[in-house]
Design a protein around this motif. Structure first.
Motif, PDB file in Angstrom:
ATOM      1  N   ARG A 254       0.843  -1.198   0.000  1.00  0.00           N
ATOM      2  CA  ARG A 254       0.000   0.000   0.000  1.00  0.00           C
ATOM      3  C   ARG A 254       0.881   1.251   0.000  1.00  0.00           C
ATOM      4  O   ARG A 254       1.977   1.269   0.555  1.00  0.00           O
ATOM      5  CB  ARG A 254      -0.922   0.032   1.221  1.00  0.00           C
ATOM      6  N   MET A 255       0.369   2.286  -0.621  1.00  0.00           N
ATOM      7  CA  MET A 255       1.056   3.571  -0.676  1.00  0.00           C
ATOM      8  C   MET A 255       0.244   4.579   0.129  1.00  0.00           C
ATOM      9  O   MET A 255      -0.939   4.800  -0.137  1.00  0.00           O
ATOM     10  CB  MET A 255       1.193   4.050  -2.124  1.00  0.00           C
ATOM     11  N   GLY A 256       0.862   5.198   1.139  1.00  0.00           N
ATOM     12  CA  GLY A 256       0.191   6.192   1.971  1.00  0.00           C
ATOM     13  C   GLY A 256       0.449   7.595   1.460  1.00  0.00           C
ATOM     14  O   GLY A 256       1.596   7.978   1.204  1.00  0.00           O
ATOM     15  N   VAL A 257      -0.621   8.392   1.306  1.00  0.00           N
ATOM     16  CA  VAL A 257      -0.530   9.760   0.814  1.00  0.00           C
ATOM     17  C   VAL A 257      -1.356  10.655   1.731  1.00  0.00           C
ATOM     18  O   VAL A 257      -2.499  10.329   2.059  1.00  0.00           O
ATOM     19  CB  VAL A 257      -1.049   9.871  -0.635  1.00  0.00           C
ATOM     20  N   ASN A 258      -0.784  11.767   2.153  1.00  0.00           N
ATOM     21  CA  ASN A 258      -1.515  12.698   3.016  1.00  0.00           C
ATOM     22  C   ASN A 258      -2.673  13.326   2.261  1.00  0.00           C
ATOM     23  O   ASN A 258      -2.538  13.724   1.103  1.00  0.00           O
ATOM     24  CB  ASN A 258      -0.572  13.789   3.533  1.00  0.00           C
TER      25      ASN A 258
ATOM     26  N   GLU B 273      -3.696   4.309   0.405  1.00  0.00           N
ATOM     27  CA  GLU B 273      -4.172   4.680   1.739  1.00  0.00           C
ATOM     28  C   GLU B 273      -4.056   6.201   1.891  1.00  0.00           C
ATOM     29  O   GLU B 273      -2.975   6.769   1.738  1.00  0.00           O
ATOM     30  CB  GLU B 273      -3.343   3.981   2.812  1.00  0.00           C
ATOM     31  N   ILE B 274      -5.184   6.854   2.169  1.00  0.00           N
ATOM     32  CA  ILE B 274      -5.209   8.303   2.384  1.00  0.00           C
ATOM     33  C   ILE B 274      -5.049   8.573   3.875  1.00  0.00           C
ATOM     34  O   ILE B 274      -5.782   8.015   4.694  1.00  0.00           O
ATOM     35  CB  ILE B 274      -6.521   8.911   1.866  1.00  0.00           C
TER      36      ILE B 274
ATOM     37  N   ALA C 230     -16.974   7.960   0.840  1.00  0.00           N
ATOM     38  CA  ALA C 230     -16.874   7.646  -0.584  1.00  0.00           C
ATOM     39  C   ALA C 230     -15.531   7.004  -0.908  1.00  0.00           C
ATOM     40  O   ALA C 230     -15.455   6.041  -1.686  1.00  0.00           O
ATOM     41  CB  ALA C 230     -17.079   8.918  -1.413  1.00  0.00           C
ATOM     42  N   LEU C 231     -14.449   7.523  -0.327  1.00  0.00           N
ATOM     43  CA  LEU C 231     -13.127   6.909  -0.516  1.00  0.00           C
ATOM     44  C   LEU C 231     -13.122   5.463  -0.040  1.00  0.00           C
ATOM     45  O   LEU C 231     -12.632   4.561  -0.726  1.00  0.00           O
ATOM     46  CB  LEU C 231     -12.068   7.708   0.246  1.00  0.00           C
TER      47      LEU C 231
END
Length: 710
Positions: free
Chosen positions: A543-547, A577-578, A598-599
């Motif tokens: 998974r890639m986490g992004v702010n 992953e937000i 929604a995400l």
């Protein structure tokens, strides 16, 4: 023969259906958090039957029940409120009790009766094997709040257990229920039965009610709502119309059953005003500093936003001079007394419309709405310096500290919240540099740092066009074996003059600019494209986490943007992953909450960043579709100096109760890693494994040449 008080109580407990209902992780989390909060080994939610005390949920004990005749909780349900025993071994009523002289060796007890249908069916209690000298009023209020949460959860569980009961049972319950209860037909909504509480609520007697339909009770154009709502939500909120035309907000719990070949519906109505008052109180707690009662950073920002929209504002940054020495020489308890007294003195220096906030240890900010006059702000600052110079009494002694104050004005000197506070901080530093215990106004001579920020504002378009922004990636590893599970994408700026800039150097300016959305979209697209390129070497669970982009969240656009970027880059939603922060969601704006749902609805994970640093609550976790909690690095750092960090344990227990994953941030030592493993923390990131690095360095160190087996 009329029922005795005890018979009524036991009958009420039986009607709840709780004796056959099961607990779950939510109840376990609640008693666990309560035990941690009060520092006791045992906390229970108990149901008191005719002969037994049944532990519906507990922590610290293993037995499922105990004899009622020896139970402390028996005495609690016989009283009107909170029962406290500071030392049972010294209490003539309890010192010979087998639960005092033998296991669990009770010395301290505090319990609150849990009342359903007006009857005390159980208790929420705390138990310790050591006595206490006192149980303060603040602790009593906190325990009452925990008991209130437990009661609401039990009532919801009781309604769930009985939602399929037959109509006669519904009517029988209605005879003694304090809640308004209505039975009506499914076809036309004609009222078939209602109880005395419904009569008192609506103002129609039973005979008149039988001539009405539920449509006649509805406020608003849609007369079928909410009476025929078949959505899965257990409790709905609606507005009803009373006999005198007044409108009232209520909570409605619906049920439906078949009887005689016809569909029958039932509704339980409860006045929502008290719950709304409780929610308002909880919201106030979430925006107040726990030690001083002042506004916290989150509330300060909300108030400043409103003030800046209305007109000029003066901000005063206040720092206590010599406070560290108080903590070091007299102790932290004395330091807390000084902070509380400082809060009182600051409030005495301002108007009721002004905002006083504590934003750090001994750091305060005061906001003066409608004030664009530096002389008036200076008068307030001078009063603060003078009042803080007076001795602070501490039991048998007193201490002298002082205060330095920096002032800044908006819009004359700053255009937004961050810039205003930054300017006030620069003026505060000037006051300290000039000898402390004085105030200084922000002036152009202090503007170098602000000038850099303003210059950055004009350089952002070029930085985007010339691709000067880059992403670095910090790995997230599985702690038990060091396997790579994900990465967090972090922005950097390769500035042509200043070299590689960290986010702290330019992010405040970027977020305050009109280019924030474009840069955030670039970050999301770049991170997704990189993750898609790495997937053949990481395996499908990476998974890639992004702010999160706050602007996109508040506007409700983030789900659509994320969907388009995932389609463009070919990355699966489950691999993204937000990350959100408490400040983004504490206001519970409708568009923000809907966007997060929604995400989650399209499969994107939601990570709660820096969890535990603010006032996040159970209700917040229940409202926001979070999938992962991130333990803030400040708590991990505390492991260097403390044998136990209660917040880490509480977050892990809370996450388990809500079925959430956990990542610990800022792991820097092998000892921190070992202790987090022992506590059951599954994943982590930090400089022990790697600082954030460019994509090539990340791939070289953490990605195998061939795809791992799944």
């Amino acid at each position: 023969m009329p029922q005795s008080r005890e018979d009524k109580r036991v009958a009420a407990l039986d009607r709840t259906g709780l004796l056959s209902a099961r607990s779950d992780e939510t109840f376990r989390s609640l008693v666990g958090v309560a035990a941690d909060a009060f520092g006791v080994p045992i906390a229970t939610i108990s149901l008191i039957d005719a002969d037994r005390q049944l532990y519906f949920e507990k922590v610290g004990i293993t037995v499922a029940s105990s004899e009622r005749c020896t139970s402390f909780c028996t005495r609690t349900i016989e009283g009107d409120g909170l029962a406290v025993i500071l030392d049972a071994a010294q209490d003539p009523l309890w010192r010979d009790n087998p639960m005092v002289t033998g296991a669990p060796y009770i010395r301290f007890y505090a319990g609150v009766p849990l009342r359903i249908e007006g009857q005390a069916v159980g208790t929420f209690c705390l138990i310790d094997t050591a006595p206490r000298a006192a149980f303060s009023e603040a602790e009593r209020l906190r325990l009452a709040r925990y008991a209130g949460i437990a009661l609401e959860m039990l009532e919801m569980r009781a309604r769930h257990a009985n939602r399929d009961s037959a109509r006669m049972r519904f009517r029988h319950m209605a005879e003694t229920s304090p809640d308004a209860m209505i039975v009506y037909d499914d076809a036309e909504g004609g009222i078939l039965h209602w109880n005395d509480s419904a009569e008192r609520l609506f103002g129609h007697d039973a005979a008149a009610a039988l001539r009405l339909g539920v449509a006649d009770l509805t406020a608003g154009p849609d007369t079928r709502a909410p009476w025929f709502d078949d959505a899965p939500a257990a409790i709905r909120e609606a507005e009803i119309r009373l006999s005198d035309g007044a409108i009232r907000a209520v909570e409605i719990s619906l049920s439906r059953w078949r009887e005689g070949g016809e569909t029958i519906r039932g509704a339980i109505l409860r006045d929502a005003s008290q719950r709304r008052e409780r929610e308002a109180a909880l919201h106030a707690l979430a925006h107040r500093d726990a030690l001083t009662g002042l506004a916290n950073r989150a509330l300060l920002r909300l108030r400043l936003e409103a003030m800046l929209a209305d007109g000029p504002v003066t901000a005063l940054a206040v720092d206590l001079d010599g406070f560290k020495e108080v903590n070091d020489t007299v102790g932290h308890a004395a330091g807390d007394e000084v902070l509380r007294e400082a809060a009182v003195r600051l409030l005495a220096c301002v108007r009721g419309s002004d905002v006083v906030a504590r934003i750090g240890g001994d750091e305060f900010v005061i906001a003066l709405p409608g004030c664009g006059d530096p002389l008036r702000g200076a008068d307030v600052a001078a009063r603060i310096v003078a009042t803080m110079a007076a001795p602070f009494p501490l039991q048998e002694r007193s201490v002298r500290i002082g205060a330095s104050v920096g002032l800044a004005l908006a819009p004359a000197q700053a255009g937004g919240i961050d810039e205003l506070l930054a300017c006030a901080d620069l003026a505060l530093y000037k006051a300290k540099a000039d000898g402390r215990r004085r105030h200084r106004l922000y002036t152009p001579s202090l503007r170098e740092a602000v000038s850099d920020r303003q210059r950055f504002m004009h350089e952002f378009p070029r930085a985007l066009e010339q691709e000067e922004f880059v992403l670095h990636y910090q790995p997230q590893l599985r702690l038990r074996d060091g396997a790579l599970v994900g990465a967090e994408a972090l922005i950097r700026w390769r500035h042509p003059e200043h070299g590689l800039l960290q986010p702290a150097a330019f992010l405040p300016a970027l977020l305050a600019s009109r280019h924030a959305v474009a840069v955030d979209d670039w970050v999301l697209r770049t991170a997704c494209r990189q993750a898609a390129a790495w997937l053949p070497r990481t395996g499908p669970l990476f998974r890639m986490g992004v702010n999160a982009c706050a602007t996109r969240l508040h506007s409700g656009e983030i789900a659509g943007v994320a969907t388009a970027i995932l389609a463009e880059t070919g990355l699966g939603a489950e691999n993204l992953e937000i990350e959100i922060t408490e400040t983004v969601v504490l206001t519970r704006e409708g568009a923000t909450i809907s966007a997060l749902h929604a995400l989650r609805g399209i499969g994107i994970g939601i990570a709660f960043d820096d969890f535990g640093t603010g006032y996040a609550s159970l209700s917040l976790l229940d409202e926001v579709p979070v999938t992962r909690l991130k333990i803030d690095r400040s708590f991990v750092r505390k492991m260097n100096d403390a044998p136990e960090v209660p917040v880490i344990r509480a977050v892990l227990q809370l996450a388990k109760g809500f079925g959430l994953d956990v990542v610990a941030e800022g792991i820097e030592t092998e000892d921190q890693l070992r202790r987090l493993r022992l506590k059951g923390c599954a994943e982590g990131q930090g400089y022990l494994f790697s600082p954030p690095v460019e994509s090539e360095a990340f791939a070289a160190r953490f990605l195998p040449e061939t795809r791992p087996a799944t």
